[in-house]
Write an enzyme that holds these catalytic residues in place. Structure first.
Site, PDB file in Angstrom:
ATOM      1  N   HIS A   1       0.800  -1.229   0.000  1.00 12.86           N
ATOM      2  CA  HIS A   1       0.000   0.000   0.000  1.00 12.86           C
ATOM      3  C   HIS A   1       0.831   1.276   0.000  1.00 12.86           C
ATOM      4  CE1 HIS A   1       0.998   0.016   4.282  1.00 12.86           C
ATOM      5  NE2 HIS A   1       0.638   1.277   4.294  1.00 12.86           N
ATOM      6  N   ARG A   2       2.113   1.198   0.281  1.00 12.72           N
ATOM      7  CA  ARG A   2       2.925   2.416   0.336  1.00 12.72           C
ATOM      8  C   ARG A   2       2.937   3.116  -1.024  1.00 12.72           C
ATOM      9  NH1 ARG A   2       5.050   4.119   5.509  1.00 12.72           N
ATOM     10  NH2 ARG A   2       4.918   2.267   6.796  1.00 12.72           N
TER      11      ARG A   2
END
Length: 349
Positions: A197-198
Protein backbone atom coordinates in the site's frame (compact mmCIF):
# COMPACT_ATOMS: atom_id res chain seq x y z
CA UNK A 1 -9.30 15.18 32.02
CA UNK A 2 -10.32 15.11 28.36
CA UNK A 3 -8.36 13.70 25.42
CA UNK A 4 -9.13 14.38 21.75
CA UNK A 5 -7.99 11.34 19.76
CA UNK A 6 -7.38 11.90 16.04
CA UNK A 7 -7.65 8.81 13.81
CA UNK A 8 -7.98 8.44 10.09
CA UNK A 9 -6.75 5.08 8.80
CA UNK A 10 -6.80 1.40 9.62
CA UNK A 11 -3.62 1.10 11.73
CA UNK A 12 -4.75 4.07 13.82
CA UNK A 13 -8.10 2.44 14.55
CA UNK A 14 -6.29 -0.69 15.72
CA UNK A 15 -3.88 1.26 17.92
CA UNK A 16 -6.67 3.35 19.41
CA UNK A 17 -8.80 0.38 20.49
CA UNK A 18 -6.81 -0.88 23.51
CA UNK A 19 -5.91 2.69 24.44
CA UNK A 20 -9.58 3.69 24.43
CA UNK A 21 -10.25 0.87 26.91
CA UNK A 22 -7.36 2.02 29.11
CA UNK A 23 -8.47 5.66 29.05
CA UNK A 24 -11.98 4.61 30.05
CA UNK A 25 -10.61 2.51 32.92
CA UNK A 26 -8.52 5.49 34.10
CA UNK A 27 -11.56 7.78 34.15
CA UNK A 28 -10.32 9.91 31.26
CA UNK A 29 -12.94 11.27 28.88
CA UNK A 30 -12.04 10.50 25.27
CA UNK A 31 -13.47 12.31 22.26
CA UNK A 32 -12.66 10.70 18.91
CA UNK A 33 -12.30 12.60 15.65
CA UNK A 34 -12.22 10.64 12.38
CA UNK A 35 -10.43 12.65 9.69
CA UNK A 36 -11.83 10.57 6.84
CA UNK A 37 -8.33 10.06 5.36
CA UNK A 38 -9.45 6.49 4.58
CA UNK A 39 -13.20 6.58 4.10
CA UNK A 40 -13.76 3.20 2.45
CA UNK A 41 -15.96 1.12 4.74
CA UNK A 42 -13.60 -1.87 4.62
CA UNK A 43 -10.76 0.33 5.85
CA UNK A 44 -12.59 2.49 8.36
CA UNK A 45 -16.12 1.82 9.55
CA UNK A 46 -15.55 -1.89 10.05
CA UNK A 47 -13.36 -1.18 13.07
CA UNK A 48 -16.20 0.40 14.96
CA UNK A 49 -18.31 -2.68 14.17
CA UNK A 50 -15.69 -5.36 14.85
CA UNK A 51 -13.91 -3.88 17.85
CA UNK A 52 -16.90 -2.36 19.59
CA UNK A 53 -15.43 1.13 19.64
CA UNK A 54 -17.68 4.10 20.24
CA UNK A 55 -18.58 5.99 17.09
CA UNK A 56 -16.44 9.11 16.58
CA UNK A 57 -18.11 12.22 17.94
CA UNK A 58 -16.63 14.23 15.09
CA UNK A 59 -16.11 13.30 11.44
CA UNK A 60 -14.51 15.47 8.80
CA UNK A 61 -16.26 15.50 5.45
CA UNK A 62 -13.15 16.45 3.47
CA UNK A 63 -12.53 12.97 2.00
CA UNK A 64 -8.93 14.12 1.53
CA UNK A 65 -5.51 12.88 2.62
CA UNK A 66 -4.02 16.39 2.39
CA UNK A 67 -3.06 17.63 5.89
CA UNK A 68 -3.71 21.23 4.83
CA UNK A 69 -7.30 20.25 4.00
CA UNK A 70 -7.82 18.26 7.22
CA UNK A 71 -6.21 20.74 9.61
CA UNK A 72 -8.93 23.45 9.67
CA UNK A 73 -11.63 20.94 10.59
CA UNK A 74 -9.50 19.50 13.37
CA UNK A 75 -8.78 23.02 14.63
CA UNK A 76 -12.51 23.74 14.86
CA UNK A 77 -12.98 20.58 16.93
CA UNK A 78 -10.08 21.46 19.24
CA UNK A 79 -11.65 24.86 19.85
CA UNK A 80 -15.08 23.36 20.49
CA UNK A 81 -13.96 20.51 22.77
CA UNK A 82 -11.08 22.29 24.56
CA UNK A 83 -9.27 19.03 25.40
CA UNK A 84 -6.35 18.72 27.78
CA UNK A 85 -4.51 16.69 25.16
CA UNK A 86 -4.59 16.03 21.42
CA UNK A 87 -3.55 12.40 20.92
CA UNK A 88 -2.16 11.26 17.56
CA UNK A 89 -0.83 7.92 16.32
CA UNK A 90 1.93 6.92 13.95
CA UNK A 91 3.03 8.76 10.83
CA UNK A 92 0.11 9.46 8.49
CA UNK A 93 -1.11 12.79 7.14
CA UNK A 94 -3.92 12.59 9.73
CA UNK A 95 -1.21 12.39 12.40
CA UNK A 96 0.49 15.49 11.03
CA UNK A 97 -2.74 17.47 10.64
CA UNK A 98 -3.81 16.61 14.20
CA UNK A 99 -0.46 17.59 15.67
CA UNK A 100 -0.38 20.85 13.74
CA UNK A 101 -3.92 21.76 14.79
CA UNK A 102 -3.21 20.98 18.43
CA UNK A 103 0.06 22.93 18.47
CA UNK A 104 -1.49 25.93 16.74
CA UNK A 105 -4.27 25.99 19.38
CA UNK A 106 -1.78 25.76 22.23
CA UNK A 107 -3.10 22.33 23.26
CA UNK A 108 -0.37 19.83 24.16
CA UNK A 109 0.09 16.98 21.73
CA UNK A 110 0.85 13.38 22.73
CA UNK A 111 2.39 11.26 19.96
CA UNK A 112 2.11 7.47 20.09
CA UNK A 113 5.03 5.75 18.28
CA UNK A 114 7.45 8.64 18.70
CA UNK A 115 11.07 8.38 17.65
CA UNK A 116 10.67 5.83 14.86
CA UNK A 117 12.89 6.46 11.86
CA UNK A 118 13.59 4.49 8.69
CA UNK A 119 16.18 6.93 7.34
CA UNK A 120 14.33 7.08 4.00
CA UNK A 121 13.47 10.73 3.32
CA UNK A 122 11.66 9.84 0.09
CA UNK A 123 8.83 8.48 2.25
CA UNK A 124 6.24 11.09 3.27
CA UNK A 125 5.76 9.10 6.47
CA UNK A 126 9.37 9.79 7.49
CA UNK A 127 8.91 13.54 7.10
CA UNK A 128 5.65 13.34 9.07
CA UNK A 129 7.35 11.47 11.94
CA UNK A 130 10.04 14.09 12.34
CA UNK A 131 7.67 17.08 12.21
CA UNK A 132 5.15 15.55 14.62
CA UNK A 133 7.88 14.71 17.12
CA UNK A 134 9.05 18.32 17.04
CA UNK A 135 5.50 19.46 17.85
CA UNK A 136 4.64 16.93 20.57
CA UNK A 137 4.80 17.72 24.28
CA UNK A 138 4.67 14.02 25.23
CA UNK A 139 6.58 11.54 23.07
CA UNK A 140 5.42 7.98 23.69
CA UNK A 141 8.19 5.68 22.44
CA UNK A 142 7.86 1.96 21.76
CA UNK A 143 11.46 1.20 22.76
CA UNK A 144 14.78 2.58 23.95
CA UNK A 145 16.08 2.87 20.38
CA UNK A 146 13.30 5.35 19.62
CA UNK A 147 13.96 7.41 22.74
CA UNK A 148 17.67 7.54 21.90
CA UNK A 149 16.78 8.82 18.43
CA UNK A 150 14.76 11.66 19.94
CA UNK A 151 17.66 12.58 22.20
CA UNK A 152 19.94 12.79 19.15
CA UNK A 153 17.43 15.10 17.46
CA UNK A 154 17.14 17.21 20.62
CA UNK A 155 13.34 17.31 20.51
CA UNK A 156 11.79 19.68 23.05
CA UNK A 157 9.08 17.35 24.43
CA UNK A 158 9.22 14.74 27.20
CA UNK A 159 10.06 11.26 25.89
CA UNK A 160 8.85 8.13 27.71
CA UNK A 161 9.26 4.46 26.73
CA UNK A 162 5.87 2.81 27.12
CA UNK A 163 6.00 -0.13 24.70
CA UNK A 164 3.87 -0.56 21.61
CA UNK A 165 0.08 -0.28 21.63
CA UNK A 166 0.01 -2.66 18.66
CA UNK A 167 1.30 -5.36 21.02
CA UNK A 168 -1.68 -4.58 23.21
CA UNK A 169 -4.01 -5.02 20.23
CA UNK A 170 -2.35 -8.29 19.21
CA UNK A 171 -2.61 -9.63 22.75
CA UNK A 172 -6.30 -8.73 23.00
CA UNK A 173 -7.61 -9.49 19.54
CA UNK A 174 -5.54 -12.18 17.77
CA UNK A 175 -6.92 -15.10 19.81
CA UNK A 176 -10.43 -13.76 19.29
CA UNK A 177 -9.80 -13.49 15.56
CA UNK A 178 -8.59 -17.07 15.23
CA UNK A 179 -11.65 -18.32 17.08
CA UNK A 180 -14.17 -16.27 15.11
CA UNK A 181 -12.84 -16.06 11.54
CA UNK A 182 -12.54 -19.14 9.28
CA UNK A 183 -9.65 -19.46 6.82
CA UNK A 184 -11.92 -20.12 3.84
CA UNK A 185 -10.34 -23.34 2.65
CA UNK A 186 -6.73 -22.44 3.46
CA UNK A 187 -4.58 -24.73 5.59
CA UNK A 188 -2.70 -23.08 8.47
CA UNK A 189 1.02 -22.75 7.72
CA UNK A 190 0.63 -23.57 4.02
CA UNK A 191 -0.05 -20.15 2.46
CA UNK A 192 1.44 -16.64 2.34
CA UNK A 193 -0.16 -13.26 3.00
CA UNK A 194 0.89 -10.16 1.03
CA UNK A 195 -0.03 -6.49 1.48
CA UNK A 196 1.17 -3.55 -0.65
CA UNK A 197 0.00 0.00 0.00
CA UNK A 198 2.93 2.42 0.34
CA UNK A 199 2.87 5.24 -2.20
CA UNK A 200 6.17 4.24 -3.82
CA UNK A 201 5.13 0.61 -4.15
CA UNK A 202 1.83 1.21 -5.95
CA UNK A 203 3.60 3.01 -8.82
CA UNK A 204 5.45 1.50 -11.74
CA UNK A 205 7.92 -0.07 -12.14
CA UNK A 206 7.97 -1.12 -8.47
CA UNK A 207 4.45 -2.54 -8.39
CA UNK A 208 5.09 -4.75 -11.40
CA UNK A 209 8.32 -6.07 -9.94
CA UNK A 210 6.64 -6.87 -6.62
CA UNK A 211 3.79 -8.64 -8.43
CA UNK A 212 6.35 -10.68 -10.37
CA UNK A 213 8.05 -11.73 -7.15
CA UNK A 214 4.76 -12.77 -5.53
CA UNK A 215 3.92 -14.81 -8.62
CA UNK A 216 7.08 -16.88 -8.16
CA UNK A 217 6.06 -18.25 -4.76
CA UNK A 218 5.12 -21.92 -4.79
CA UNK A 219 2.26 -21.66 -2.29
CA UNK A 220 -1.02 -19.71 -2.46
CA UNK A 221 -0.61 -15.98 -1.78
CA UNK A 222 -3.61 -14.16 -0.33
CA UNK A 223 -3.34 -10.50 -1.37
CA UNK A 224 -5.88 -8.14 0.30
CA UNK A 225 -5.66 -5.02 -1.86
CA UNK A 226 -6.38 -1.43 -0.87
CA UNK A 227 -8.49 0.29 -3.57
CA UNK A 228 -5.47 2.37 -4.63
CA UNK A 229 -3.40 -0.78 -5.10
CA UNK A 230 -6.17 -2.53 -7.03
CA UNK A 231 -6.60 0.49 -9.32
CA UNK A 232 -2.84 0.69 -9.93
CA UNK A 233 -2.68 -3.00 -10.84
CA UNK A 234 -5.55 -2.64 -13.29
CA UNK A 235 -4.30 0.65 -14.73
CA UNK A 236 -0.86 -0.75 -15.48
CA UNK A 237 -2.20 -4.04 -16.81
CA UNK A 238 -0.12 -5.98 -14.29
CA UNK A 239 -0.63 -9.74 -14.39
CA UNK A 240 -0.75 -11.64 -11.12
CA UNK A 241 0.37 -15.25 -11.09
CA UNK A 242 -2.21 -18.03 -10.71
CA UNK A 243 -1.03 -18.60 -7.15
CA UNK A 244 -1.99 -15.03 -6.12
CA UNK A 245 -5.52 -14.59 -4.81
CA UNK A 246 -6.48 -10.90 -5.00
CA UNK A 247 -9.19 -10.17 -2.41
CA UNK A 248 -11.02 -7.13 -1.08
CA UNK A 249 -9.57 -5.23 1.91
CA UNK A 250 -10.05 -7.20 5.12
CA UNK A 251 -11.31 -6.11 8.50
CA UNK A 252 -8.80 -6.20 11.32
CA UNK A 253 -10.02 -9.48 12.80
CA UNK A 254 -10.07 -11.13 9.37
CA UNK A 255 -6.51 -10.01 8.64
CA UNK A 256 -5.33 -11.02 12.12
CA UNK A 257 -6.77 -14.51 11.68
CA UNK A 258 -5.21 -14.86 8.23
CA UNK A 259 -1.79 -13.39 9.05
CA UNK A 260 -1.31 -15.15 12.37
CA UNK A 261 -1.72 -18.57 10.72
CA UNK A 262 0.32 -17.91 7.53
CA UNK A 263 3.67 -19.53 6.76
CA UNK A 264 5.15 -16.16 5.74
CA UNK A 265 4.01 -12.54 5.47
CA UNK A 266 5.21 -10.26 2.64
CA UNK A 267 4.44 -6.60 3.22
CA UNK A 268 5.42 -2.95 3.05
CA UNK A 269 3.40 -2.16 6.18
CA UNK A 270 5.26 -1.14 9.30
CA UNK A 271 2.46 -2.39 11.53
CA UNK A 272 2.28 -5.80 9.90
CA UNK A 273 6.04 -6.31 10.29
CA UNK A 274 5.62 -6.06 14.05
CA UNK A 275 2.47 -8.15 14.13
CA UNK A 276 4.26 -10.90 12.21
CA UNK A 277 6.90 -10.96 14.94
CA UNK A 278 4.32 -11.20 17.71
CA UNK A 279 2.45 -13.94 15.81
CA UNK A 280 5.65 -15.93 15.33
CA UNK A 281 5.39 -15.70 11.52
CA UNK A 282 8.49 -14.76 9.47
CA UNK A 283 8.27 -11.55 7.46
CA UNK A 284 9.62 -10.37 4.10
CA UNK A 285 9.56 -6.58 3.81
CA UNK A 286 9.24 -5.17 0.31
CA UNK A 287 10.97 -1.88 1.08
CA UNK A 288 14.62 -0.78 1.06
CA UNK A 289 14.45 0.20 4.75
CA UNK A 290 12.35 -0.24 7.85
CA UNK A 291 11.70 1.65 11.08
CA UNK A 292 11.54 -1.74 12.87
CA UNK A 293 15.18 -2.79 12.54
CA UNK A 294 15.01 -4.90 15.70
CA UNK A 295 12.95 -7.48 13.80
CA UNK A 296 15.62 -7.63 11.09
CA UNK A 297 18.43 -7.93 13.62
CA UNK A 298 16.54 -10.73 15.39
CA UNK A 299 16.44 -12.70 12.12
CA UNK A 300 12.65 -12.61 11.81
CA UNK A 301 12.38 -10.05 9.01
CA UNK A 302 14.26 -9.65 5.70
CA UNK A 303 14.47 -6.46 3.62
CA UNK A 304 14.21 -7.24 -0.11
CA UNK A 305 13.06 -3.95 -1.68
CA UNK A 306 11.23 -4.62 -4.99
CA UNK A 307 13.59 -7.26 -6.39
CA UNK A 308 11.53 -10.21 -7.72
CA UNK A 309 14.37 -12.71 -7.22
CA UNK A 310 14.99 -11.62 -3.63
CA UNK A 311 11.25 -11.59 -2.84
CA UNK A 312 10.85 -15.18 -4.02
CA UNK A 313 14.07 -16.41 -2.40
CA UNK A 314 13.42 -14.73 0.94
CA UNK A 315 9.88 -16.10 1.06
CA UNK A 316 11.09 -19.63 0.28
CA UNK A 317 13.76 -19.48 2.98
CA UNK A 318 11.72 -17.58 5.59
CA UNK A 319 11.80 -18.95 9.13
CA UNK A 320 11.60 -17.64 12.66
CA UNK A 321 14.76 -17.71 14.80
CA UNK A 322 14.98 -20.36 17.51
CA UNK A 323 15.11 -17.66 20.18
CA UNK A 324 13.18 -14.41 19.97
CA UNK A 325 13.77 -11.46 22.31
CA UNK A 326 10.72 -9.61 23.62
CA UNK A 327 10.32 -6.61 21.32
CA UNK A 328 8.20 -3.47 21.62
CA UNK A 329 6.65 -4.04 25.01
CA UNK A 330 4.62 -6.53 26.96
CA UNK A 331 1.10 -5.76 25.75
CA UNK A 332 0.36 -3.16 28.44
CA UNK A 333 1.52 0.08 26.80
CA UNK A 334 -2.00 1.53 26.85
CA UNK A 335 -2.20 1.50 30.63
CA UNK A 336 1.16 3.30 30.85
CA UNK A 337 0.00 5.95 28.38
CA UNK A 338 -3.22 6.55 30.34
CA UNK A 339 -1.18 6.93 33.53
CA UNK A 340 1.18 9.45 31.92
CA UNK A 341 -1.70 11.52 30.55
CA UNK A 342 -3.19 11.64 34.05
CA UNK A 343 -0.02 12.78 35.80
CA UNK A 344 -0.07 16.17 37.58
CA UNK A 345 2.84 17.43 35.46
CA UNK A 346 0.69 17.16 32.33
CA UNK A 347 0.17 20.52 30.61
CA UNK A 348 -3.36 21.85 30.56
CA UNK A 349 -5.08 23.67 27.74
Amino acid sequence: MKVLTVVGNRPQFIKSAPLSLALRAAGIEEVVLHTGQHYDRELSQVFFDELGLAEPRHRLATRSADPAVMRPGIAVTVEAERPDWVLVFGDTNSTLAGAQAGAEAGTPVAHVESGLRSGDWTMPEERNRVEVDQLAALLLCPDERSRAQLEREDVPGRAEVVGDVMADAARLFAPLARDRVPLDGLEPGRYAVATVHRQANVAQPRLGRIAEGLGRLEEPVVFPAHPRTRAALAGAGIWLGPNVRLVEPLGYLQLAALASQARVILTDSGGLQKEAYWYGVPCVTMRPSTEWMDTVEAGANVLVDDDPDRIAAAAAEAHMPAERPVLYGDGHASERIAELLSEPWAPSS
